[in-house]
Write a protein that holds these residues in place. Structure first.
Motif: not given
Length: 287
Positions: A68-70, A80-82, A178-179
Motif C-alpha cells: 500500500v505504501f509503495h 519500490p515494490h514494483v 502507514r497512513r
C-alpha cells in the motif's frame, strides 16, 4: 502482458527454487526480524532484482502495508515494490536491486570502548559534505512521505542502504510506514529505540507527522555524529538546535511538519560544517 520471468509471473509454488530456475541467486539473506527473507537474483540478460518473501503471518501483514505504501509514495531514493507474487497463502514482493551497504552494525565492538567497524563507521568517516548530501536525500524522501499522508514507522539506520561508489543512499524496508495520523493500538510500535519517539511506546498515543519529525531528527543526530556515544558532533550549533527542537519529548514542542523541519535544517546547513577530519568517537551503540 509481459514474458519477463519476474514481472510477468503472478504465482509461484516456492520462491527460491523458482529464482534458481530463471536466473542466478547471488544473495540469500537470513530471515529478518520482521519474518521476511530477501533474495538477490541475476537474470540471464544481467538484470538484478530483489525478491522479498513473507514467511509468517506478521510478515505478511507488514508486506501488505508495504505494498500500500509503495503504491502511494514515489521518490528516487525509495526502493519500490514494483510487483508481487502469490506464494501459497502469502506473497513475495519484487524490487529492483540496489547496490550498497546498510548503515547499521549489529556486531559488538571487539574491545569494549572501541568503535565498531562496518558501513556505519565508514559513512561517519566521510567528509561532512558527503554526509549532509546523503541526509538531504533521506529528508527529501520524507517530504514525499508526508505529502502522501503517511508517517514513518520502524525507520532506523539499517533502512539506509548506502552506495559508497556513487555516494547514493537508498531507502529499503519501509513496510511499516502507514497512513497517519493513527492511534497506537499496541504497547509499542516496531523499531529501534535509538530512533523512536516517546509516544511510540504508549498504547493509545497519537502517531502523526510530529512522530516522523522526531525520527528524522534522531537520524540527523546519529548520522552526523562521528561515534556511537553521541559525543563527537560534526555539525554546527545551529544544526544541533534544529535537532533539539525536532526531538523534544513533548510532540507539541516539535516542528509541526516534516516540511518545516527540513526547511529549518536546510537553512542551518548552509553554514560551514565542523572539521570533517576530526577523529571518530568511541563507545557502544545503544539498541
Amino acid at each position: 502482458m509481459t514474458d519477463h520471468p519476474l514481472l510477468g509471473t503472478y504465482e509461484v509454488a516456492a520462491v527460491e527454487p523458482y529464482l534458481a530456475r530463471v536466473g542466478e541467486v547471488f544473495a540469500a539473506g537470513p530471515v529478518h526480524d520482521s519474518g521476511c527473507r530477501t533474495y538477490g537474483v541475476r537474470l540471464p540478460d544481467g538484470e538484478r532484482w530483489c525478491v522479498k518473501e513473507a514467511l509468517t503471518d506478521a510478515a505478511q501483514r507488514s508486506l501488505d502495508r508495504g505494498w500500500v505504501f509503495h503504491r502511494a509514495v514515489r521518490h528516487p531514493v525509495i526502493v519500490p515494490h514494483v510487483h508481487r507474487w502469490q506464494v501459497g497463502e502469502r506473497t513475495a514482493a519484487v524490487l529492483p536491486w540496489r547496490d550498497g551497504e546498510p548503515l547499521y552494525h549489529r556486531a559488538p565492538a571487539r574491545v569494549p570502548g572501541e568503535p565498531r567497524g562496518g558501513a556505519l563507521a565508514r559513512f561517519r568517516a566521510l567528509p561532512v559534505e558527503r554526509v549532509l548530501a546523503a541526509l538531504d536525500l533521506i529528508l527529501d524522501a520524507h517530504l514525499a512521505v508526508e505529502q502522501a499522508g503517511h508517517v514513518a514507522v520502524d525507520f532506523y539506520d539499517g533502512a539506509v542502504l548506502y552506495d559508497f561508489a556513487t555516494h547514493t543512499p537508498h531507502l529499503i524496508d519501509l513496510d511499516e510506514y502507514r497512513r497517519g495520523p493513527f492511534v497506537l493500538q499496541a504497547d509499542r510500535l516496531p523499531g529501534s529505540r535509538r530512533f523512536m519517539a516517546p509516544e511510540e511506546w504508549v498504547r493509545g498515543a497519537v502517531i502523526d507527522v510530529r512522530t516522523t519529525v522526531y525520527t528524522l531528527g534522531r537520524t540527523a543526530r546519529l548520522l552526523m555524529d562521528a561515534g556511537d556515544e553521541e559525543r563527537a558532533w560534526r555539525g554546527t550549533p545551529r544544526q544541533r538546535a534544529v535537532i533539539a527542537r525536532a526531538t523534544c519529548a513533548d510532540p507539541p514542542h516539535r516542528f509541526p511538519s516534516v516540511r518545516q523541519f527540513v526547511g529549518e535544517w536546510r537553512a542551518a546547513s548552509r553554514e560551514v560544517p565542523a572539521d570533517p577530519h576530526e577523529p571518530l568517537g568511541r563507545g557502544e551503540l545503544m539498541h
